[in-house]
Design a protein around this motif. Structure first.
Motif, PDB file in Angstrom:
ATOM      1  N   VAL A   1       0.692  -1.747  -6.156  1.00 51.78           N
ATOM      2  CA  VAL A   1      -0.535  -2.034  -5.541  1.00 51.78           C
ATOM      3  C   VAL A   1      -0.345  -2.071  -4.018  1.00 51.78           C
ATOM      4  CG1 VAL A   1      -2.390  -3.691  -5.112  1.00 51.78           C
ATOM      5  CG2 VAL A   1      -1.682  -3.063  -7.331  1.00 51.78           C
ATOM      6  N   ASN A   2       0.982  -2.738  -3.610  1.00 50.19           N
ATOM      7  CA  ASN A   2       1.384  -2.877  -2.158  1.00 50.19           C
ATOM      8  C   ASN A   2       1.437  -1.590  -1.647  1.00 50.19           C
ATOM      9  OD1 ASN A   2       0.977  -5.603  -2.071  1.00 50.19           O
ATOM     10  ND2 ASN A   2       3.044  -6.046  -2.582  1.00 50.19           N
ATOM     11  N   LEU A   3       2.273  -0.687  -2.362  1.00 46.84           N
ATOM     12  CA  LEU A   3       2.537   0.668  -1.862  1.00 46.84           C
ATOM     13  C   LEU A   3       1.146   1.434  -1.710  1.00 46.84           C
ATOM     14  CD1 LEU A   3       4.314   2.901  -1.184  1.00 46.84           C
ATOM     15  CD2 LEU A   3       4.189   3.584  -3.746  1.00 46.84           C
ATOM     16  N   ALA A   4       0.293   1.332  -2.576  1.00 50.71           N
ATOM     17  CA  ALA A   4      -0.888   1.858  -2.415  1.00 50.71           C
ATOM     18  C   ALA A   4      -1.756   1.433  -0.962  1.00 50.71           C
ATOM     19  CB  ALA A   4      -1.891   1.513  -3.668  1.00 50.71           C
ATOM     20  N   THR A   5      -1.559   0.113  -0.868  1.00 52.92           N
ATOM     21  CA  THR A   5      -2.216  -0.448   0.276  1.00 52.92           C
ATOM     22  C   THR A   5      -1.490   0.250   1.598  1.00 52.92           C
ATOM     23  OG1 THR A   5      -2.343  -2.629  -1.035  1.00 52.92           O
ATOM     24  CG2 THR A   5      -2.957  -2.544   1.223  1.00 52.92           C
ATOM     25  N   ASP A   6      -0.358   0.385   1.496  1.00 55.60           N
ATOM     26  CA  ASP A   6       0.326   0.661   2.725  1.00 55.60           C
ATOM     27  C   ASP A   6      -0.050   2.132   3.046  1.00 55.60           C
ATOM     28  OD1 ASP A   6       1.355  -1.735   3.193  1.00 55.60           O
ATOM     29  OD2 ASP A   6       3.324  -1.258   2.630  1.00 55.60           O
ATOM     30  N   LEU A   7      -0.134   2.956   2.174  1.00 56.81           N
ATOM     31  CA  LEU A   7      -0.605   4.073   2.059  1.00 56.81           C
ATOM     32  C   LEU A   7      -2.005   4.537   2.468  1.00 56.81           C
ATOM     33  CD1 LEU A   7       1.101   6.064  -1.047  1.00 56.81           C
ATOM     34  CD2 LEU A   7       1.675   6.022   1.402  1.00 56.81           C
ATOM     35  N   VAL A   8      -2.954   3.538   2.074  1.00 54.67           N
ATOM     36  CA  VAL A   8      -4.149   3.845   2.579  1.00 54.67           C
ATOM     37  C   VAL A   8      -4.225   3.330   4.104  1.00 54.67           C
ATOM     38  CG1 VAL A   8      -6.578   2.837   2.336  1.00 54.67           C
ATOM     39  CG2 VAL A   8      -5.326   3.211   0.257  1.00 54.67           C
ATOM     40  N   CYS A   9      -3.559   2.260   4.270  1.00 53.01           N
ATOM     41  CA  CYS A   9      -3.461   2.002   5.822  1.00 53.01           C
ATOM     42  C   CYS A   9      -2.999   3.220   6.573  1.00 53.01           C
ATOM     43  CB  CYS A   9      -2.599   0.951   6.103  1.00 53.01           C
ATOM     44  SG  CYS A   9      -3.236  -0.913   5.863  1.00 53.01           S
ATOM     45  N   ALA A  10      -1.721   3.781   6.116  1.00 52.82           N
ATOM     46  CA  ALA A  10      -1.285   5.052   6.742  1.00 52.82           C
ATOM     47  C   ALA A  10      -2.260   6.086   7.017  1.00 52.82           C
ATOM     48  CB  ALA A  10      -0.043   5.187   6.225  1.00 52.82           C
ATOM     49  N   TRP A  11      -2.966   6.292   5.914  1.00 51.02           N
ATOM     50  CA  TRP A  11      -3.688   7.427   5.953  1.00 51.02           C
ATOM     51  C   TRP A  11      -5.076   7.205   6.925  1.00 51.02           C
ATOM     52  CZ3 TRP A  11      -9.100   7.837   3.529  1.00 51.02           C
ATOM     53  CH2 TRP A  11      -9.287   9.398   3.400  1.00 51.02           C
ATOM     54  N   LEU A  12      -5.399   5.868   6.991  1.00 55.08           N
ATOM     55  CA  LEU A  12      -6.911   5.397   7.690  1.00 55.08           C
ATOM     56  C   LEU A  12      -6.289   5.420   9.413  1.00 55.08           C
ATOM     57  CD1 LEU A  12      -8.469   2.765   5.675  1.00 55.08           C
ATOM     58  CD2 LEU A  12      -9.554   4.975   6.312  1.00 55.08           C
ATOM     59  N   ASP A  13      -5.182   5.244   9.567  1.00 59.21           N
ATOM     60  CA  ASP A  13      -4.597   5.137  11.056  1.00 59.21           C
ATOM     61  C   ASP A  13      -4.084   6.471  11.368  1.00 59.21           C
ATOM     62  OD1 ASP A  13      -3.544   4.648  13.290  1.00 59.21           O
ATOM     63  OD2 ASP A  13      -2.820   2.753  12.666  1.00 59.21           O
ATOM     64  N   PRO A  14      -4.941   7.142  12.230  1.00 56.67           N
ATOM     65  CA  PRO A  14      -4.709   8.530  12.640  1.00 56.67           C
ATOM     66  C   PRO A  14      -3.236   8.439  13.420  1.00 56.67           C
ATOM     67  CG  PRO A  14      -6.208   7.358  13.911  1.00 56.67           C
ATOM     68  CD  PRO A  14      -6.158   6.789  12.791  1.00 56.67           C
ATOM     69  N   LYS A  15      -2.791   7.565  13.995  1.00 59.81           N
ATOM     70  CA  LYS A  15      -1.583   7.522  14.696  1.00 59.81           C
ATOM     71  C   LYS A  15      -0.402   7.563  13.436  1.00 59.81           C
ATOM     72  CE  LYS A  15      -0.514   5.597  19.104  1.00 59.81           C
ATOM     73  NZ  LYS A  15      -0.826   4.429  19.980  1.00 59.81           N
ATOM     74  N   LEU A  16      -0.630   6.655  12.554  1.00 61.82           N
ATOM     75  CA  LEU A  16       0.551   6.682  11.506  1.00 61.82           C
ATOM     76  C   LEU A  16       0.398   7.741  10.805  1.00 61.82           C
ATOM     77  CD1 LEU A  16       0.262   2.984  10.336  1.00 61.82           C
ATOM     78  CD2 LEU A  16       2.128   4.071  11.202  1.00 61.82           C
ATOM     79  N   ARG A  17      -0.675   8.246  10.439  1.00 62.90           N
ATOM     80  CA  ARG A  17      -0.539   9.281   9.796  1.00 62.90           C
ATOM     81  C   ARG A  17      -0.134  10.696  10.503  1.00 62.90           C
ATOM     82  NH1 ARG A  17      -6.505   9.992   8.702  1.00 62.90           N
ATOM     83  NH2 ARG A  17      -6.622  11.261  10.105  1.00 62.90           N
ATOM     84  N   ARG A  18      -0.354  10.592  11.729  1.00 58.75           N
ATOM     85  CA  ARG A  18       0.270  11.649  12.252  1.00 58.75           C
ATOM     86  C   ARG A  18       1.842  11.461  12.360  1.00 58.75           C
ATOM     87  NH1 ARG A  18      -3.677  14.946  15.431  1.00 58.75           N
ATOM     88  NH2 ARG A  18      -4.949  15.248  13.561  1.00 58.75           N
ATOM     89  N   SER A  19       2.236  10.342  12.524  1.00 61.95           N
ATOM     90  CA  SER A  19       3.850  10.061  12.595  1.00 61.95           C
ATOM     91  C   SER A  19       4.478  10.486  11.206  1.00 61.95           C
ATOM     92  CB  SER A  19       4.088   8.755  13.073  1.00 61.95           C
ATOM     93  OG  SER A  19       3.851   7.885  12.120  1.00 61.95           O
ATOM     94  N   TYR A  20       3.507  10.147  10.143  1.00 59.99           N
ATOM     95  CA  TYR A  20       4.180  10.240   8.980  1.00 59.99           C
ATOM     96  C   TYR A  20       4.235  11.835   8.478  1.00 59.99           C
ATOM     97  CZ  TYR A  20       4.223   5.503   7.652  1.00 59.99           C
ATOM     98  OH  TYR A  20       4.525   4.102   7.444  1.00 59.99           O
ATOM     99  N   SER A  21       3.375  12.722   8.757  1.00 60.54           N
ATOM    100  CA  SER A  21       3.201  13.991   8.548  1.00 60.54           C
ATOM    101  C   SER A  21       4.196  14.774   9.247  1.00 60.54           C
ATOM    102  CB  SER A  21       1.738  14.355   8.301  1.00 60.54           C
ATOM    103  OG  SER A  21       1.026  14.153   9.643  1.00 60.54           O
ATOM    104  N   GLY A  22       4.381  14.372  10.548  1.00 53.93           N
ATOM    105  CA  GLY A  22       4.975  15.109  11.405  1.00 53.93           C
ATOM    106  C   GLY A  22       6.330  15.156  11.186  1.00 53.93           C
ATOM    107  N   LYS A  23       7.183  14.167  10.450  1.00 58.16           N
ATOM    108  CA  LYS A  23       8.493  14.211  10.244  1.00 58.16           C
ATOM    109  C   LYS A  23       8.693  14.151   8.669  1.00 58.16           C
ATOM    110  CE  LYS A  23       9.203  11.602  14.439  1.00 58.16           C
ATOM    111  NZ  LYS A  23       9.006  10.522  14.997  1.00 58.16           N
TER     112      LYS A  23
END
Lengths: 616, 279, 308
Positions: free
Chosen positions: C286-308
C-alpha cells in the motif's frame, strides 16, 4: 480618451494590532495605446495599487476610491484588463500544463471549441515570441526557463484580449539580456495590438526604455507625474532627482575607481621591487560540475591583497558555485585553490554534510575568507539575536586565547557601530530590522572574524537604489580602511564599473574575459561581454530606447557539456570551430579573453610587440 | 522568532491553547490529588457496595467489586498520563537525535539510517506493542518499551526533513565559514530553528501514546490488576456494559476530554506555526 | 518509473525478511507453550511439541520456516490443526478488507468534501464549525467512538445490529466507528492544504485572468493540495486494511485483527508469524502504491522518474 482611469484610490491594511495606510488618495490614468510607467522603491505601495485596481487585494485591506474604471466600466479582472506579475515561476500553476493554462483563459473570454482555443493559444505563444509553441503547450512551467515563462505569462495576459495590460515588475527577476528581450516584446505587442500598457517598476532603466508618461510614487502617494522627458531630464521633486542620481551613480564613491587603481599600481610596483609576493588567492584551472551543465569549468584567476575584484555573469553562470568554492563550502573536482600560496585540497574525496564533497578542514581558511550574502535575512539565524550571532563567529575564531563573554560583547558592539548600527541592536532579532539594516548586520557578521578577503555575492541587488548606495558606501569605506580584498560577484555591470579595479566575466561556467575593469567595460573584446554591456538600460529614455536585444530566442543557448564556446549558440560571430573546440584563454598584457577571434589561427601569426585590439 | 517569546504569545493569545492547558492542568491536579485525599482507595474491594449508581459519596458510582470508580478513574488517568508523557519524551529524544544525525550527515549514512527506519515503520506498530507486552510481561515498563519501538520514526522523519532544509540555508553556510564546529552548528544553529515542528509533533505524540495504551488495555493486553489505567477500567466495565453503562461512560469521558485537550493545544500550535511561516 | 518500482519492491522484500526474522525470535520469547492449556499434562505437551518439530534447534526451525516462506508456504495453525495459515487468512481477510475499504472510501469522500467546504465557504460559522468538529472527532479514540456508537444506536435506539457482518446494516456502525478519525484528519489536511494553496501567487494570477474562485479551487488548487492528504491516506489505508482490532473486537466481527489477537493469546506461533508477514506485505504494497500515485500526480517527479 483614457482606457484606465483611477481616481483617488486609498488602501488601508488592517491587522489585529494596527492599521496601516498603504495608499493615500492616488489618481492616475492610461490613455489608449499609451505606455505609462509607475516608478517607486519597495514599500512605496505600487504593487498594492495594482492589486487594488484589479480588485485582488485580500480581506485585510480596506479599499476606497472615487472610481476605478476600464473603458468607462468598473473593473472586473480579466475583462479588458490583464496583468503580468514579477515572479513567473510562481504565477504559473506548477501542476498544470502550459497549454491548459492558456486555453482555459482563452475559453473564458471567447466562446469556442477546445480545438479553436488550442489554435488560438498556439497563435498567442507565437505572438509572445515562443518558437515551436506546440511543444511548449505540452510542457510544465518548471521545464521552461525564466524568460520563457514570462513569455507564457504574457501570452496568457494576451488571451484575455485586454485593452490594457498591467505589468508589475515584469523583468525584475530576469537577466539583463533577457530583460531587454521581454521589454522589446512588450513594446512590439503595444505597437501591434494597440493595447495600452501600465508598467510598474523600481528600475528607472526599464521605465525609461518603455514609457511615454511616468508617475513617481513614494510611501503611498504619487509625488510627481509627467512625460518621460520631463521626469528624466527635468525632474522637479527632490525625491525623483535622488532616484535618478542613485541609479546613475553620478556621485563618486569614497573609493574612486581611479584611486583604487592607482593604489593598486602602487602596490604592484612595490611587489616588483621587493621579492615577488604570492597573490592572496589564486585559482588554477578549477572545475566543479553538478549534473551535466551546472557549475564552473577550468577557471583560473588571481585576487591580490586589498583590491576590489569583480566577477560578472548572468544567472546560471556559476558565480555562486565559485563563491562557495572560495569560502570552502565546496571542494573543486579538479584544479587548485591557493590561499597565500598554500594549497588546500586535503579534503578531497571526503564526504561532507551537504552530500557534495567538501573541505574536511573546517578551519581551512580559519575564517579569513568571509561572505556577504544576497539574501541578508536568510544569512542570519532567526533564532539568535544579532549579538549572539556575531558572538558565535567570534567564539569560533578564538582558538586557545578565547575571549571572555564581556570582551566578545564589546567587540560585537564595536562592530555594530562600525556598520552604522547602535550597540542596543545586539539584543534584537533579525526580523526586527529593515532590509538595509539586515545587510549591515550581514556585513558586520562577515567582518567580525577579521577576514582578508570578503566575498559579496549579489549582496546589494535586493536593495533599493538609495539603500544600496548607503550600504555600498559603508562597505567600501571599511574595505579601504582595513585593506580587505573584496570580491564583488554581481550581474550588475553598472555597479561593478563603479567599484572594482579588475574584472572577470563568467559565461556559463567558463571565464569569457578578464582584465582591468575600465578596459573591459569601455572596450569589450568577448562578444558575451559586449552583449552584457549592451543590455544595461540607462535611466535615459533616448538611450534606453535604443538598446536592442542581441539574440531573439533563448533556451537554445549552451552547448552540451563542456565542448565548444558556451556562448557560441547565441553569438553573432560564431565560427565552426566555436562549436567544436574550447577557445583557450589568449593573453595580451593584463587582458585575457577566451574567444577564437583572438587566436593566432584567426588573426594570423603575430609579431612580438603586437598590440591586440577588439575584433568586434 | 524567539522560542520562549513565541510560546508565551501562543498561550496567551490563543483561546484554544488556553482552554486546552487549563483542562490539562485540572486533569493533572485531579490525578495527583484524588488518590491522595479521596476517602475511597482505588483498589479496596467492598462487596456491600457493588455496582452502585452515581451518588454523592461515589461520584462515578462503584464497579462490580465495589471499588469507587471516581478514585479509580483519576488514578488510572494519572497512570495514562505518565505512560503517555514518558513514552512521548523518549520517542521525542530518540527521534530528534536520529533524525538530526541522519539529516545532518546526509548521503550514505542518511540513506542507511532512513532505510532502517522505513523497515521498522513498515510493520504495524500495534504488533510490537502486543508482542513486547507478551514477552516482557504486562506492566507500564513494557508498554512504554512497546510504544517506543516504532514511535520515534515520525519524529525522526520530520526532524530529518527540517535539518536537511536548514543546513542548506545561508546562515548555516555562514556558520561553517566562520569555522564553528559541526556539533555546535547542529545544536545551536539548526535545531532551535526546527523547534516549532518538533514541539507540535511532541504534543501530538502524548495523546497518541495514551490512546494506544488505553486501547491495549482495552484488549486485555495492558496493565495487570490491581494497577489500572483508563483502558483497563473501561475493559473491566465492558462485561456489564449493557446493564451498567455509566461504569464505562465515566472513564471514557475522562479519557476523551484528556485527549481532546492535547489535540486542541496541538492543532492550535500547528496553525500558529503555519501562519508564522506564511508571514 | 519501472526501475523505481523494482527498487522499492526489492527494499520491501528486505523489510519482510527482517520482519519475519524479528517476529520469529520474538514469538519464541513469549512464555508458555502453544499447547499448554488447562490440565493437559506436560508429557502430552512435549509429545505434541515434538510432533510439530518445536524441539529441534531453534536455528533449524528458523531455516525451515524461512525456506517454506520463500516458497509461499505459511505453515499450519497449531490451534486449528487441519487448517493452514493461508486458509485462515483467506477466510478472515475478505471480511477485514471489505470493512476497511468501506471505511476508507467514506472517510476520503466525506473528509475531502468537508475540507473543500471549509476552504470555499464564505460563512465563518461553517468554516469554524468544520474545524472544531474535526478536532473533536480526531480527539476521540476509535474504540471509545465504537463503544459510544454501540451503546447509543444499537443498545438504546436499536437501529442497527450490534454484532457480526451479515447484511449492509451490519456495516453501518463499525464503518462509522472506523472512519470518524481518518475523516477528521483528512478534512483538516485538505482544508489546510487548500487554504495554503489559495494564498499562492498562481491563484492571484488566475484570478487576474478572470477565473472564478470556484474554478480556481477545483481546477488549480486541488491539483497541488493532494500531497499532504495522500501522504496521510496511504499509511491510514494500510492500517485499515490490516485489521482494525478495535471494531472487530467490539462488534464481534471475525476479521484479521481479531484472529491476530487470539493467535497471540494462544501462542499460535505459525499463525502469529503468518499474519505478521501478511500484514507487513499489505502495508509495504500500500505504501508503495501511495508513493507511485504521488509520483504519477506530480509532473516534476514523473518526469524525473521516466527520464532516467
Amino acid at each position: 480618451m483614457s482606457i484606465l482611469e483611477v481616481r483617488n484610490l486609498s488602501v488601508q491594511y488592517h491587522t489585529c494590532q494596527e492599521s496601516r495606510q498603504a495608499l493615500d488618495g492616488i489618481s492616475f490614468s492610461v490613455g489608449e495605446g499609451e505606455t505609462v510607467g509607475i516608478v517607486g522603491e519597495s514599500g512605496s505601495g505600487k504593487s498594492t495599487a495594482m492589486l487594488a485596481v484589479m480588485g485582488l487585494l485580500g480581506d485585510s485591506a480596506a479599499v476606497s476610491s472615487d472610481g476605478i474604471t476600464v473603458c468607462a466600466r468598473p473593473v472586473q479582472p480579466g475583462r479588458d484588463i490583464a496583468m503580468i506579475l514579477q515572479d513567473s515561476l510562481n504565477c504559473l500553476n506548477p501542476a498544470v500544463k502550459i497549454g491548459r493554462q492558456i486555453t482555459e483563459t482563452v475559453r473564458i473570454h471567447r466562446k469556442c471549441t477546445k480545438r479553436e482555443a488550442k489554435e488560438r493559444a498556439e497563435e498567442l505563444l507565437d505572438m509572445a515570441g515562443i518558437r515551436s509553441p506546440k511543444l511548449r503547450m505540452g510542457q510544465y512551467p518548471f521545464e521552461l526557463s525564466g524568460g520563457m515563462r514570462q513569455r507564457v505569462a504574457i501570452a496568457i495576459a494576451l488571451a484575455c484580449e485586454p485593452r490594457v495590460i498591467i505589468a508589475d515588475e515584469p523583468t525584475t527577476a530576469l537577466d539583463a539580456a533577457v530583460q531587454v528581450q521581454i521589454l522589446h516584446l512588450l513594446k512590439r505587442i503595444v505597437e501591434d495590438t494597440g493595447t495600452s500598457l501600465l508598467v510598474v517598476s523600481h528600475d528607472m532603466g526599464v521605465i525609461a526604455a518603455l514609457c511615454s508618461r511616468v508617475y513617481v510614487m513614494k510611501t503611498g502617494r504619487i509625488i510627481e507625474a509627467g512625460t518621460a522627458e520631463e521626469i528624466f531630464y527635468a525632474p522637479v521633486h527632490e525625491y525623483t532627482k535622488k532616484l535618478l542620481r542613485d541609479t546613475k551613480g553620478h556621485k563618486p564613491f569614497p573609493t574612486h575607481p581611479q584611486e583604487v587603481h592607482l593604489q593598486e599600481e602602487h602596490l604592484q610596483e612595490e611587489h616588483l621591487r621587493e621579492k615577488p609576493q604570492p597573490p592572496l588567492l589564486r585559482l588554477e584551472h578549477v572545475t566543479k560540475v553538478f549534473g551535466t551543465d551546472e557549475g564552473i569549468r577550468d577557471v583560473s584567476m588571481e585576487i591580490r591583497a586589498g583590491e576590489v575584484y569583480a566577477l560578472a555573469g548572468e544567472s546560471g553562470s556559476g558565480k555562486t558555485t565559485l563563491a562557495r568554492l572560495l569560502t570552502g563550502l565546496l571542494a573543486p573536482d579538479d584544479g587548485k585553490i591557493l590561499y597565500r600560496g598554500e594549497c588546500l585540497d586535503a579534503g578531497k574525496g571526503k564526504r561532507a554534510w551537504n552530500g557534495k564533497s567538501a573541505w574536511n578542514g573546517k578551519r581551512a581558511w580559519n575564517g579569513k575568507i568571509q561572505m556577504v550574502f544576497q539574501d541578508a535575512y536568510g544569512s542570519l539565524n532567526p533564532c539568535l539575536t544579532v549579538g549572539q550571532a556575531l558572538g558565535e563567529a567570534l567564539r569560533a575564531q578564538g582558538g586557545k586565547d578565547r575571549l571572555t563573554p564581556a570582551e566578545r560583547r564589546r567587540r560585537v558592539e564595536e562592530m555594530l557601530c562600525m556598520a552604522g548600527l547602535s550597540p542596543e541592536d545586539a539584543d534584537r532579532y533579525p526580523d526586527e530590522f529593515s532590509g538595509g539594516e539586515r545587510q549591515r548586520i550581514g556585513i558586520a557578521r562577515a567582518l567580525i572574524p577579521e577576514p582578508e578577503l570578503l566575498i559579496c555575492d549579489e549582496a546589494f541587488s535586493a536593495l533599493d537604489a538609495s539603500t544600496r548606495k548607503q550600504v555600498l558606501d559603508l562597505l567600501l569605506t571599511i574595505q579601504k580602511e582595513k585593506k580587505i580584498a573584496c570580491l564583488f560577484i554581481s550581474h550588475d555591470l553598472a555597479l561593478i564599473r563603479q567599484v572594482s579595479s579588475r574584472i572577470s566575466v563568467l559565461c556559463q561556467g567558463r571565464l569569457a574575459e578578464s582584465g582591468e575593469t575600465k578596459d573591459v567595460c569601455s572596450d569589450p573584446w568577448h562578444p558575451y561581454t559586449k552583449m552584457l554591456l549592451n543590455s544595461v538600460l540607462p535611466p535615459d529614455p533616448l538611450k534606453a530606447g535604443k538598446v536592442r536585444p542581441v539574440f531573439a530566442e533563448e533556451g537554445t543557448q549552451g552547448t552540451d557539456s563542456g565542448k565548444g564556446c558556451p556562448f557560441a549558440a547565441s553569438c553573432g560571430y560564431a565560427m565552426k570551430c566555436c562549436f567544436e573546440e574550447t577557445p583557450g584563454p589568449y593573453r595580451f598584457g593584463s587582458r585575457e579573453t577566451a574567444c577564437f577571434l583572438y587566436s593566432e589561427k584567426h588573426t594570423g601569426k603575430r609579431a612580438e610587440g603586437y598590440t591586440m585590439t577588439s575584433q568586434i | 522568532m524567539n522560542i520562549r517569546k513565541e510560546t508565551a504569545r501562543l498561550v496567551r493569545g490563543n483561546r484554544q491553547v488556553l482552554a486546552g492547558c487549563v483542562i490539562l492542568g485540572i486533569w493533572i491536579l485531579l490525578a495527583v490529588l484524588v488518590p491522595l485525599f479521596w476517602p475511597w482507595s482505588y483498589s479496596e474491594q467492598n462487596a456491600e457496595i457493588r455496582n452502585q449508581a452515581v451518588s454523592l459519596p461515589h461520584l462515578f458510582g462503584t464497579d462490580k467489586f465495589g471499588r469507587d470508580i471516581f478514585s479509580r478513574v483519576w488514578y488510572g488517568a494519572g497512570i495514562s498520563l505518565l505512560i503517555g508523557t514518558a513514552s512521548a519524551l523518549i520517542n521525542g529524544c530518540v527521534g530528534v537525535a536520529f533524525g538530526a544525525a541522519a539529516g545532518y550527515a546526509g548521503r550514505r549514512t542518511d540513506m542507511v539510517m532512513m532505510r532502517a527506519a522505513d523497515i521498522i515503520a513498515s510493520i504495524p506498530s500495534m504488533l510490537y506493542v502486543i508482542l513486547i507486552t507478551l514477552v516482557a510481561g504486562a506492566g507500564a515498563g513494557s508498554i512504554i518499551l512497546g510504544l517506543c519501538v516504532a514511535g520515534w520514526i515520525d519524529m525522526a522523519r520530520i526532524v530529518r526533513g527540517e535539518i536537511q532544509r536548514l543546513k542548506e540555508t545561508d546562515f548555516a553556510a555562514a556558520a561553517r565559514m566562520e569555522g564553528i564546529s559541526r556539533i555546535r552548528i547542529l545544536r545551536r544553529h539548526l535545531l532551535p530553528n526546527a523547534a516549532g515542528p518538533i514541539l507540535v509533533n511532541l504534543v501530538f505524540m502524548i495523546p497518541h501514546a495514551i490512546f494506544t495504551e488505553a486501547f491495549l488495555s482495552f484488549l486485555g493486553l495492558g496493565l495487570e490488576p490491581p494497577a489500572a489505567s483508563l483502558g483497563t477500567i473501561i475493559q473491566e466495565a465492558r462485561s456489564q456494559m449493557l446493564v451498567y453503562p455509566y461504569q464505562m461512560v465515566c472513564p471514557l469521558i475522562v479519557l476523551c476530554v484528556m485527549l481532546l485537550a492535547f489535540h486542541a493545544v496541538g492543532t492550535a500550535a500547528e496553525g500558529q506555526l503555519r501562519r508564522g511561516k506564511g508571514r | 518509473m519501472l526501475a523505481y518500482t523494482f527498487k522499492r519492491l526489492a527494499a520491501g522484500l528486505i523489510s519482510l525478511f527482517v520482519l519475519a526474522t524479528v517476529t520469529f525470535f520474538l514469538v519464541r520469547l513469549i512464555p508458555g507453550s502453544p499447547f499448554q492449556s488447562g490440565s493437559v499434562s506436560s508429557q502430552v505437551v512435549e509429545a505434541v511439541e515434538e510432533e510439530y518439530g518445536l524441539n529441534a534447534p531453534l536455528f533449524d526451525q528458523y531455516a525451515a520456516y524461512m525456506g517454506n516462506l520463500a516458497r509461499g508456504d505459511l505453515g499450519i495453525s497449531y490451534q486449528e490443526p487441519d487448517t493452514t495459515v493461508a486458509e485462515i487468512i483467506g477466510r478472515t481477510w475478505p471480511v477485514t478488507a471489505s470493512l476497511g475499504t468501506a471505511a476508507l472510501l467514506t472517510a476520503v469522500i466525506l473528509g475531502t468534501g468537508l475540507g473543500i467546504l471549509r476552504a470555499v465557504s464564505k460563512r465563518k460559522a461553517v468554516r469554524e464549525g468544520i474545524a472544531a468538529g474535526g478536532m473533536l472527532l480526531a480527539g476521540i479514540p476509535n474504540f471509545a467512538a465504537a463503544i459510544l456508537l454501540l451503546l447509543v444506536f444499537s443498545v438504546k435506539l436499536k437501529w442497527f445490529p450490534s454484532a457480526g457482518l451479515l447484511s449492509p446494516a451490519h456495516y453501518v456502525l463499525p464503518v462509522a466507528a472506523l472512519m470518524l478519525y481518518p475523516m477528521a484528519v483528512i478534512s483538516r489536511l485538505t482544508g489546510n492544504a487548500l487554504a495554503a494553496e489559495m494564498d499562492r501567487q498562481y491563484v492571484l494570477f488566475a484570478r487576474a485572468k478572470g477565473l472564478g474562485r470556484g474554478r480556481i479551487l477545483f481546477t488549480h488548487a486541488l491539483k497541488n493540495a493532494w500531497v499532504p492528504v495522500l501522504n496521510y491516506v496511504g499509511p491510514a489505508s494500510a492500517f485499515l486494511l490490516t485489521g482494525s482490532f478495535v471494531a472487530e473486537s467490539i462488534f464481534t466481527i471475525p476479521g484479521l485483527g481479531r484472529e491476530f489477537v487470539s493467535s497471540v493469546t494462544n501462542r499460535d506461533y505459525t499463525l502469529i508469524l503468518g499474519l505478521t508477514v501478511f500484514m507487513g506485505t499489505v502495508v509495504i504494497l500500500v505504501n508503495l502504491a501511495t508513493d507511485l500515485v504521488c509520483a504519477w500526480l506530480d509532473p516534476k517527479l514523473r518526469r524525473s522518474y521516466s527520464g532516467k
